[in-house]
Design an enzyme around this catalytic site. Structure first.
Site, PDB file in Angstrom:
ATOM      1  N   PRO A  66       0.835  -1.196   0.000  1.00  0.00           N
ATOM      2  CA  PRO A  66       0.000   0.000   0.000  1.00  0.00           C
ATOM      3  C   PRO A  66       0.877   1.256   0.000  1.00  0.00           C
ATOM      4  CG  PRO A  66      -0.165  -1.157   2.093  1.00  0.00           C
ATOM      5  CD  PRO A  66       0.699  -1.972   1.207  1.00  0.00           C
ATOM      6  N   HIS A  67       0.466   2.242  -0.766  1.00  0.00           N
ATOM      7  CA  HIS A  67       1.235   3.472  -0.872  1.00  0.00           C
ATOM      8  C   HIS A  67       0.281   4.624  -1.171  1.00  0.00           C
ATOM      9  CE1 HIS A  67       0.974   1.546  -4.812  1.00  0.00           C
ATOM     10  NE2 HIS A  67       0.963   2.760  -5.331  1.00  0.00           N
ATOM     11  N   ALA A  68       0.720   5.825  -0.773  1.00  0.00           N
ATOM     12  CA  ALA A  68      -0.111   7.009  -0.998  1.00  0.00           C
ATOM     13  C   ALA A  68       0.733   8.261  -0.879  1.00  0.00           C
ATOM     14  CB  ALA A  68      -1.252   7.056   0.020  1.00  0.00           C
TER      15      ALA A  68
END
Length: 149
Positions: A66-68
């Site tokens: 997950p990345h943001a």
């Protein structure tokens, strides 16, 4: 980009208990807040869940990335979470996830985050390394396994 540029031993959390992806994202937000007090847990959680709405970051073989992007972030921040029990993550292979590497990206970063994501995913393609990470007894040991050549 090297994975050691993204991660420190104190940003490895072992045997986290979460019943589902949403609870995990909430826990990740709280964990980042403990490690980086300037980060708001709600902002981290919201950004990660919004990215998941675009498509699962479960890359298969028990691993998710997950990345943001986050406003106000000055540098990349990584966090490795090993779950006590695998959870469903809507991964591309439909298998549950046990290892989660979270990458927070400065909003001002351009396409350089692609190199960071590639460096991380390369580490998790090595089945022997992954098996050792699952068995690591301390975060220091897990950091050594993840950053060794």
């Amino acid at each position: 980009m090297d994975i050691a540029d993204l991660l420190t031993p104190d940003r490895i959390v072992l045997d986290v208990r979460a019943r589902d992806k949403a609870q995990l994202m909430s826990e990740i937000g709280r964990t980042f807040r403990r490690l980086v007090p300037a980060l708001r847990p709600e902002a981290v959680e919201t950004a990660l869940l919004a990215r998941e709405q675009l498509g699962s970051t479960g890359l298969g073989a028990g691993f998710a990335l997950p990345h943001a992007r986050l406003e106000g972030l000055q540098s990349y921040l990584g966090l490795l979470v090993r779950l006590a029990r695998p959870i469903d993550f809507d991964a591309i292979d439909a298998k549950p996830v046990r290892l989660v590497f979270v990458l927070l990206i400065p909003a001002s970063a351009e396409a350089s985050h692609v190199a960071a994501l590639a460096a991380i995913s390369r580490r998790f393609r090595d089945r022997e390394r992954v098996a050792r990470l699952v068995k690591a007894e301390t975060s220091g040991l897990a950091y050594g396994i993840l950053t060794e050549n």
